[in-house]
Design an enzyme around this catalytic site. Sequence first.
Site: not given
Lengths: 353, 353
Positions: A216, A220
Site C-alpha cells: 500500500d 502511494k
Amino acid sequence: MTPIIQLGIGGVGRALARQIVAVAPAIRRRYGIDLRYIAIADSRGIIAGDPTVSEEQVHQILAVKEAGHGLDSMTNAITDRHWIELLPATIAIVVDVTATSEHTAPLAAAVSAGHRVVLANKRPLCDEYDLFTALTERGATRYEATVGAGLPVIGVLQGLLDTGDEVLRIEAALSGTLGFLMSALEEGSSFAEAVWKAHALGYTEPDPRDDLSGADVARKALILARTCGIPVPADAVSAESLFPPQLATVSVAEFLQRLPEAEESVMERFAAARAAGNVLRYITCITPDNIEVGLRELPADHPLAGLRGPDNMISFTTRRYHDRPMVIRGPGAGVEVTATGVLSDIIATAREL
Amino acid sequence: MTPIIQLGIGGVGRALARQIVAVAPAIRRRYGIDLRYIAIADSRGIIAGDPTVSEEQVHQILAVKEAGHGLDSMTNAITDRHWIELLPATIAIVVDVTATSEHTAPLAAAVSAGHRVVLANKRPLCDEYDLFTALTERGATRYEATVGAGLPVIGVLQGLLDTGDEVLRIEAALSGTLGFLMSALEEGSSFAEAVWKAHALGYTEPDPRDDLSGADVARKALILARTCGIPVPADAVSAESLFPPQLATVSVAEFLQRLPEAEESVMERFAAARAAGNVLRYITCITPDNIEVGLRELPADHPLAGLRGPDNMISFTTRRYHDRPMVIRGPGAGVEVTATGVLSDIIATAREL
Ligand SMILES: NC(=O)c1ccc[n+]([C@@H]2O[C@H](COP(=O)([O-])OP(=O)(O)OC[C@H]3O[C@@H](n4cnc5c(N)ncnc54)[C@H](OP(=O)(O)O)[C@@H]3O)[C@@H](O)[C@H]2O)c1
Ligand SMILES: NC(=O)c1ccc[n+]([C@@H]2O[C@H](COP(=O)([O-])OP(=O)(O)OC[C@H]3O[C@@H](n4cnc5c(N)ncnc54)[C@H](OP(=O)(O)O)[C@@H]3O)[C@@H](O)[C@H]2O)c1
C-alpha cells in the site's frame, strides 16, 4: 447542478455520503454549487437517480449498507448496466471510493469524454503510466485522499510544481500501521507482539500482510513520484516486506501464529539503529532519480525521526524549501478524514465547472 | 485568456512576476489557461497593457524596479488613473501584493462587479468585518499567502469547514522573527542581544517594533479567526507587545539603544517557564470563543514546543482531527515562497473562470 456518480459505499463512501448530505445546503449558499448524486454503486448494484438520487434515497442506501446488504437488494437497483451509460450530457464528477481496479478504464473514458474524476482509490493511478496521464491530464482527476487521507499532500505538491518549484526530495511516513509498530518496538515490544496487538485492535488490514508487505505504501510512493512528473512504470516501485517469503501464501491464522519467524530480521535492524543512536522508520524517499520504500535508519534530529505512533508525515525539500523543508503531519487514515479529502476535491472540482 | 492586474511590485511582486513569466507556457499546456498581465502598479504609477503587458515589458518593469526607480519613470506610465478603470468586461484577477490599505474599497468594488482577488497583503482582510465578508463571499478572494506564506493554511482550513468539520482549536507560531528570538534565548542569548542580531542580519522589519509589537501576528490571527466564521471586529485582536510603552514612539536608533529596558520582563517570563520545565513561545491560540496572541508557556511535549528557529507551525484540532491534530510546518516568509502561495491561488482561481 453538479451531478455526482459515486462508486463504492463502504467505510469511506458512507462517511462521504453523510458529509455531502450535511454540507450541500451550505455549499449551495457559499459557492452557488448544487451537489447532486445521480448514481451510487456498490459491488453488486447501482441505484440510479430519476434524474437525481433524493436525500431520502441516500439515507435508504446508507441504511441498507449499514445493515450489511448489497444495493442489489433494493427494488430500484440496476445490476446489469454500466455506470458510464448513466453519465449526463453535462459534465459530471465520478468519485471512486472502491478498492478495485475494475473502473480504471471506464474512468479514463469518462475523462476523455470531458467528465471529472475524484479518487480515494489508489489503484486507477497505479496502472500503466499512460492511464495515469490519461486520467490526470489538464487536472481532470483529483486524488488528494489517496496519500495521507485528508492531509494536504497532492494539492501542495501540484501547487509547488505548477508554480515552477523543483522537488529535490520527498521523505514520508505513509503508513499509520507501520508507524504504530515502530513506536511499539521503541516502547520495548517484540515485533510479533506488536503485530498481534495491532491486528487485535483493528489497526491493521484483516490480513496484516497487506500492511507488512509495504504494497500500500508502494502505491502511494508511485502516485507521489508520478505526480512529480517522473514516468514510473506500473509495479516499478518495490517495497521492503517485513515478513519472509515463506509466510506470503499461508492462511492469515497460520501467518499470525508463525510471526516469530519474521522477528529476527526486524529486531536486528532495530537493535542496530538503536546502537548507532538512530531510530528505525518505515519510510518512502523519492528523489528525481530514485524511489525507495522500506525500513531506514534516521538520525535523531531528522524531521521524520520525531514521529510517534500512527501519524503520517510528509516532508518536501525543494529548490524553494531548501534549507528547511515544508512538513505536513497528522492522522493519514480513517473514514471521516478520508471523506474530508474526497469532498474537498469534489468541491474544488465543482467550483471549476 | 485570464487577465491579471498586479498591485505592488516589491520583493514579493517581483518574485511573482518572474514566476508567472516562467510558468505561463506550462500552465497554458497543462490547464489551457493563458495568464496575461493587463496592468502592473507600484506606489507611483501603473503600466497598462495594450491590451496586455508583453513579456518584454514585464522584464523592463522588473529592471526599473530593481534599479530602485518608480514605474512613473517609464514613458508609458499612467499616474492619474485608477486601476479599476482598467478592468475588462470579462472576469479579471486583481492581485494585491502591496502592504497598504489603500486598495481595500476598490478591491471590494471589483469583487462586487464579478472580478476575483488574490492577496498576499493582509490589510484588506483586517478592515471592518463587512469588508471581509464582501471580499470573501462566494470564495471570490483567495489569500493563502497572508498566513504562512506558501504553506497550506487558509485552503486547508476552508476545506475542513466546507466539508462540515468544526474547529476546536488553532494553535500557531506565525512569526519567523519571534521564533528566531525565542530560540536565541534558549541558546543562552539575552533578549536585547537576540534582537540586535536579528536586526543586523535583516531578519526583522527595518523597525523591529513592527515584529516585537505582535501587530503582524495579530493580523494573521484575525484572518484565521474570520476564516473560521467568527465575526471578529477590526482591531479586536490585541497582541502582547515585547517592549514597554515608553519605547513605542522613540526613533529606531534610540529604540535599539534602549532595548535593555525590555529585557527584564521577557527574561523573567523565560526563566519562569524554564524553571517549570516548560518552553516559552510566541503563539496564536484561537478557539470558538477566544483569540490570544502572545507569549505562552508550553509543556515540552506540546506540538508547538518542538519548534526551533524561524519556522512557522500551525496546528488544527477539530472534531475530526481530535486526538491528534493536523500540523503544518515550514518557512512562513520569504519572497519566493510567498509568491508561490500567490501564484497557486491565481492558478486555482483561473481554473474556475
Ligand atoms: N479507510 C481509509 O482510511 C482510507 C484512507 C485513504 C484511502 N482509502 C481508500 O478508499 C477506498 C475505500 O476505502 P474503504 O475503507 O471505504 O473500503 P471498503 O469499506 O472496503 O469499501 C469499498 C466499497 O467499494 C465497493 N466496491 C467493491 N468493488 C466494487 C465495484 N467493482 N464497483 C462498485 N463498488 C465496488 C464495495 O462494495 P460492497 O459494499 O458491495 O462490498 C464497498 O462498498 C479504498 O481504495 C482505500 O484504499 C481509504
Ligand atoms: N515578504 C514576505 O515574506 C511576505 C510574506 C507574506 C506576506 N507578505 C505580504 O506581501 C506584501 C508585499 O510584501 P513585500 O515584501 O513585497 O513588500 P515591499 O517589498 O515593500 O513591496 C510593496 C510594493 O507595494 C507597492 N505599493 C505601495 N503602496 C502602493 C499603492 N498604493 N499602490 C500600488 N502599489 C503600492 C510598493 O511600491 P514602490 O515599489 O513604489 O514602493 C512596492 O512595490 C505585504 O503586504 C506583505 O505583508 C510578505
